[in-house]
Structure formats: structure tokens, C-alpha cells
Design a protein around this motif. Sequence first.
Motif, short mmCIF file in Angstrom:
data_model
loop_
_atom_site.label_atom_id
_atom_site.label_comp_id
_atom_site.label_asym_id
_atom_site.label_seq_id
_atom_site.Cartn_x
_atom_site.Cartn_y
_atom_site.Cartn_z
N TYR A 20 42.86 48.29 32.10
CA TYR A 20 42.87 47.05 32.90
C TYR A 20 41.36 46.80 32.34
O TYR A 20 40.37 47.39 32.64
N VAL A 67 39.38 50.99 37.22
CA VAL A 67 40.53 50.23 37.97
C VAL A 67 39.46 48.91 38.33
O VAL A 67 38.60 49.03 38.94
N ASP A 82 41.00 46.50 40.39
CA ASP A 82 41.78 45.72 41.58
C ASP A 82 42.22 46.94 42.57
O ASP A 82 42.71 47.89 42.39
N THR A 83 42.14 46.57 43.87
CA THR A 83 42.37 47.50 44.96
C THR A 83 43.94 47.89 44.71
O THR A 83 44.48 48.90 44.90
N GLU A 84 44.69 46.47 44.34
CA GLU A 84 46.06 46.80 44.19
C GLU A 84 46.36 47.92 43.24
O GLU A 84 47.73 48.14 43.21
N ASP A 85 45.74 48.08 42.08
CA ASP A 85 46.13 48.99 41.13
C ASP A 85 45.33 50.57 41.34
O ASP A 85 45.72 51.32 40.49
N LEU A 90 47.95 53.08 30.53
CA LEU A 90 47.83 54.35 31.25
C LEU A 90 48.69 55.46 30.64
O LEU A 90 48.15 56.43 30.61
N GLU A 129 46.25 52.74 43.22
CA GLU A 129 47.46 54.06 43.33
C GLU A 129 47.80 54.13 41.78
O GLU A 129 47.98 55.38 41.52
N VAL A 130 48.25 53.14 41.12
CA VAL A 130 48.74 53.49 39.79
C VAL A 130 47.67 54.20 38.96
O VAL A 130 48.07 55.10 38.19
N VAL A 131 46.56 53.85 38.96
CA VAL A 131 45.51 54.31 38.05
C VAL A 131 45.16 55.67 38.41
O VAL A 131 45.06 56.60 37.65
N ALA A 173 47.45 47.53 30.58
CA ALA A 173 47.95 47.88 32.16
C ALA A 173 48.71 49.35 32.12
O ALA A 173 48.20 50.19 31.21
N GLU A 174 49.83 49.40 32.83
CA GLU A 174 50.41 50.69 32.85
C GLU A 174 50.84 51.47 31.69
O GLU A 174 50.57 52.56 31.34
#
Length: 339
Positions: A131, A166, A168-171, A148, A173-175, A144-145
Motif C-alpha cells: 500500500y 499500513v 489506512d485503518t481499514e487495512d 502482501l 487487519e489484513v496487513v 495491495a493484498e
Amino acid sequence: MIVAMKAGATEEQINHISDRIRGFGYTPHVIRGTERTVIAAVGPGDKKEHIEQLKSADGVENAFPILQPFKLVSTEVKKQRTIIRVGDVTIGDGGFVVMAGPCSVEGREQLMTTAEAVVKSGASILRGGAYKPRTSPYDFQGMAEEGLKLLAEAREKTGLRVITEVLDTEDVEVVAEYADILQVGARNMQNFALLKKLGEVRKPIMLKRGLAATIKEFLLSAEYIVTHGNPDVMLCERGIRTFETATRNTLDLASVPLLNELTHLPVIVDPSHGTGKRSLVRPLAKATVAIGADGLMTEVHPRPEEAWSDGPQSLLPEEFDKMMREIEPYIALRQSETN
Ligand code: PEP
Ligand code: MN
């Protein structure tokens, strides 16, 4: 304020003091040292009458105000250095860690070639952005993913640990699912929503210094993460913006020994973003070891002229290898000084 407990203070006394601290409206953080326990009471202001009352409580040796605006990250509160463990890599124990890899993850071949080269030269952590915080919205924004997943694949292949940004707050979890260390970029150093969220993550965080951030602001941002529950924070000096335009940023090397005085958190230096110039990375890498940093982050790309971001500051794998050989004597010197 800081409440220093007596050497033989009981659990009951520690709990009782913690309750009283809560009753006064502060949050207690119990810090257990090798000899004694201290309780940092953080909250707005340090009232004199609270300090006086706690001073005379059972099991308390002394109580005094915390003078710095940052509390939990400060050496006033905790003298013991924070040691961060990432798999078999330790950061902040007096050793020197090297993080290296491309600015952006661009694809499998690019990432694997780089990862294999940097592990061979002695790096222990692979960096790579999935990101990307780009100045222009028309520039490559990262894989993006997909990126990762490639980083996780490179970890499997090489045994390197992985650090990635990371945005953004939205990402978060996935990061956190793929990365071993989450990086907060310079542009997000004061993204307080993000910092608070990272306080809840059970993975180490590397916080990069903002482009125009003072040391106090830098440490207050680290304080956000720690006070929200995550003590595993390392700081990264990556240069600040000054009147000088000959380099991309002005790498503030004085911040390193200064941070070592003010905080127990590990400090990493990034001479790639700190200078923007490939030729300056190796000399500054040597300086980084000499001034007492806990590690280094450098960008490496197998074909810097083709890189999708930050090519001019990326080392070729062979230059990275040379850098690793050049810093060896400085690391050995440091070790002999501490032994
Ligand atoms: C990076 O590490 O790729 C990066 C974007 O760094 P900074 O946030 O320091 O500019
Ligand atoms: Mn970069």
C-alpha cells in the motif's frame, strides 16, 4: 506521575495502589523491573495532592510527577530498553538489524530476486510496500493484498521476517495477517485514528518520523500506540524537510542519540528516504551503526532504473552486499565496547 514501589512490595499493595490511581482518574501501567516495580499513572495533569497521598501509602517508596509530555515511552518512566522479538530476530537488545527490500512490491520475480539477494548478504527483515503513499494520485498505488501475499511467499522461501506499510485503518487487519511488523509511514505519523487502532494490534509497529515532525511530536505519536495497548513500537528516523534541496530530506542523525536519551524504544535509521540518493546510502549506513541505532532500513531493487517507485535511492543487490560488508567493522566495534 510515577509511583515507585518498595523493593519488597506485595502484589496486594501493587493492586491497591493501582486502584487508588484509577480512583484519582489516571490509568495505571504497572512496569516490572528486575529490582522493583513502578506504576506509571497517566492522565491529564499530575495533581500535587494525589502525589502526596500516594507517597504515604503502604509499599510505596516514592511518588513524583513525570516531567516529559510523553509518558510511557519515556526513560523517566522505564529505564529498561524495550526489546522487540520478531520470530528469531531481536530488535533493541544492543545488536544491529538490517531491513532491506524494494520500495514497492512490483511482482513475484522482482520481490523474490531481491529477497534472495538481501538474505544472502545478511539482512534479517524484508521490506516492501503493498500500500503506497504516493504524492500523485496518478502514480502506482501498490499491489495491495496481492503484494502482501508475495511478501508472505518470500518469507516462506527465505526465512526473512516481513515489514510493510499500513496506510489506512481499514487495512490494519489484513496487513497484520500477513506482516511481522507494521510500518506507519512518515505521512501518517500523526494519523491518530490509525495510531490508536495499531495500539490494539498484537504485532510490532515501526513508526516513521513525519516530514516536519519535532522529536516531541514523534514521541507523542509513539505514546498513542503504547497507551492504546501495544508496547512493541520502534521509531524510524527517515529525514525531515528543511531548506536544503540537494538531498530529498535532511537525515537528522542527531535524533538517534537524542531519542536514546529520551526513550527506551528501539531506533532504526532509513538513509534511503533520508537522502533520496543511492550514493549516500552506504556512508550513512556506517554512521547509523556508529551513533548507536538499533538497525537500518534500506531500499534495494534488482533494476533500480526500472523501479516503479524510489529507483534513484535504491541500491543494487551488489551495492547492498558491499554496504553489509562495510558496516561489519562498526558493528564489531560496538560489540567490543559493550562487552
Ligand atoms: C517507505 O518506506 O517506502 C516510505 C514511503 O517511507 P516514508 O513514509 O518514510 O516516506
Ligand atoms: Mn520508498
